[in-house]
Enzyme design. Structure first.
Site, short mmCIF file in Angstrom:
data_model
loop_
_atom_site.label_atom_id
_atom_site.label_comp_id
_atom_site.label_asym_id
_atom_site.label_seq_id
_atom_site.Cartn_x
_atom_site.Cartn_y
_atom_site.Cartn_z
N ARG A 39 84.15 98.42 105.64
CA ARG A 39 84.59 99.65 104.98
C ARG A 39 84.57 100.82 105.96
O ARG A 39 84.29 101.97 105.59
CB ARG A 39 83.69 99.95 103.77
CG ARG A 39 84.44 100.50 102.56
CD ARG A 39 83.50 100.73 101.38
NE ARG A 39 83.17 99.50 100.69
CZ ARG A 39 82.01 99.28 100.07
NH1 ARG A 39 81.06 100.20 100.07
NH2 ARG A 39 81.79 98.14 99.46
N ARG A 88 93.69 110.64 101.59
CA ARG A 88 93.72 110.12 100.21
C ARG A 88 94.20 111.20 99.24
O ARG A 88 94.94 110.91 98.29
CB ARG A 88 92.34 109.62 99.81
CG ARG A 88 92.30 109.11 98.37
CD ARG A 88 91.07 108.32 98.05
NE ARG A 88 90.97 108.06 96.63
CZ ARG A 88 90.17 107.17 96.08
NH1 ARG A 88 89.38 106.44 96.85
NH2 ARG A 88 90.12 106.99 94.78
N TYR A 123 86.24 89.67 89.03
CA TYR A 123 86.98 90.85 88.58
C TYR A 123 88.04 90.50 87.54
O TYR A 123 88.27 91.26 86.59
CB TYR A 123 87.65 91.53 89.78
CG TYR A 123 86.70 92.29 90.67
CD1 TYR A 123 86.26 93.57 90.33
CD2 TYR A 123 86.23 91.74 91.86
CE1 TYR A 123 85.40 94.28 91.14
CE2 TYR A 123 85.36 92.44 92.69
CZ TYR A 123 84.95 93.71 92.32
OH TYR A 123 84.08 94.41 93.14
N ARG A 170 85.45 106.79 102.58
CA ARG A 170 85.16 108.14 102.08
C ARG A 170 84.10 108.90 102.86
O ARG A 170 83.94 110.11 102.65
CB ARG A 170 84.76 108.05 100.60
CG ARG A 170 85.93 107.73 99.68
CD ARG A 170 85.48 107.56 98.25
NE ARG A 170 84.75 106.31 98.06
CZ ARG A 170 84.20 105.95 96.90
NH1 ARG A 170 84.27 106.76 95.85
NH2 ARG A 170 83.57 104.79 96.80
N ASP A 181 92.77 96.54 99.67
CA ASP A 181 91.73 96.25 98.69
C ASP A 181 91.71 94.75 98.43
O ASP A 181 92.75 94.09 98.53
CB ASP A 181 91.98 97.00 97.38
CG ASP A 181 90.76 96.95 96.47
OD1 ASP A 181 90.73 96.06 95.59
OD2 ASP A 181 89.84 97.75 96.64
#
Length: 356
Positions: free
Chosen positions: A28, A41, A154, A32, A78
């Site tokens: 990652r 973003r 998921y 962020r 993703d």
């Protein structure tokens, strides 16, 4: 089509070849914690707007490399792109995790699953090629996918989960349906990774993020077997150039020897495993990737350096180590802490090799 590679340290480590220092990248790493990522973003309007736009995906993939001398880039995307392409309707609400509009919990839903047309994922493959060109040979590019079991979690839960109640209920009550779901997903993942390689990925990684939530026995049947199904279908390389594979199972230390027995070049380990003991267990069968606790990056610089050096010392001067975190970097991590880590890993690993 692509510029010659200038820094192949990461690929050499995956192949268990000698390197001048221990290469490093972070799970990652484009995310962020970087203000420039947040700005891009915001321009994109949403996470999916970012991930599906080739120019934005290229921009954010390269952002951490502009700040830090990392040894690999990883495609910005993703893990849930594959089930989204299966028609489950992926979305990301602000401040929340991923959600699927449709869940897979019964016989009809499982029967409707098919390996998707890879053209539905063309934006991913175009991003791989764009990033590879933009890197201009600086470092290798990693492609990736979620493991079949992790994607199934998921798909059945409809999003993230604290207890995995729905997916485990299906697994225990209707193992036939779970096996069908996993088989279709594994075949889709294999096709997806092969297309990423064809587009320019120089290594590929399977993220079995939720394999560690399974009981012993269930892990082998419902996770490991389908990761193996993926790897068995992957091309060994593209145009005669070998493409190394990495498998990472969070919470998978118990099964390290079995994971190392897959057709993989490297095994990622989380922070619960002593990397020196892990190396003794797997010998020279595979390289190891890991395994700093991401929360170490909230400590003072001296502690970050101390903890990084401890991992390097435990692994030793042997070939086949890629330094990484034991899971993804936190969005709250100070970028300055990453700079301390990268410098410490490169400096101390050179010192270890000089003494060997």
């Amino acid at each position: 089509m692509f510029a010659p590679l200038q820094n192949d340290t990461f690929l050499r480590a995956l192949r268990r070849q000698p390197t001048d220092y221990t290469p490093l990248w972070l799970m990652r790493q484009a995310g962020r914690y970087l203000p420039e990522y947040c700005a891009t973003r915001a321009k994109a309007g949403s996470f999916m707007g970012l991930a599906t736009n080739v120019d934005y995906a290229t921009e954010v993939t390269l952002q951490p490399l502009e700040r830090f001398p990392l040894d690999a880039a990883i495609l910005f995307s993703d893990i849930l792109t594959v089930p989204d392409a299966m028609g489950l309707g992926l979305s990301f609400a602000a401040g929340e995790g991923p959600k699927f509009a449709r869940v897979v919990r019964d016989e009809a839903a499982v029967a409707a699953l098919e390996v998707p047309d890879m053209e539905r994922l063309r934006y991913v493959f175009d991003a791989v090629t764009s990033i590879r060109k933009a890197l201009a040979g600086r470092v290798p590019l990693i492609g990736f996918s979620g493991s079949p079991w992790t994607l199934a979690c998921y798909m059945v839960e409809g999003g993230g989960s604290d207890d995995y109640r729905h997916v485990k209920s299906l697994m225990y009550s209707r193992p036939d349906l779970m096996h069908r779901l996993l088989a279709v997903t594994a075949d889709a993942v294999a096709l997806y990774l092969n297309e990423q390689m064809r587009a320019g990925a120089q290594a590929v990684m399977v993220f079995d993020s939720w394999g560690g939530v399974l009981a012993d026995g269930a892990f082998q049947e419902f996770s490991l077997a389908y990761t193996r199904r993926v790897l068995d279908q992957l091309h060994r390389g593209v145009d005669g150039v070998d493409v190394p594979r990495i498998v990472f199972t969070k919470g998978g230390g118990l099964w390290l020897d079995q994971i190392a027995g897959l057709e993989t070049d490297a095994v990622g380990i989380d922070w619960t495993v002593d990397i020196g003991q892990a190396r003794e267990r797997v010998g020279h069968r595979v390289a190891l990737q890991g395994n700093l606790d991401p929360n170490v990056l909230f400590a003072p610089p001296a502690v970050i350096e101390q903890q990084a050096c401890r991992i390097l010392d435990r692994f030793g001067a042997h070939p086949g180590h890629v330094f990484n975190l034991g899971h993804g970097i936190s969005q709250y991590t100070p970028p300055e802490s990453v700079a301390v880590l990268v410098e410490a890993v490169h400096r101390h690993s050179r010192r270890i090799r000089a003494k060997a």
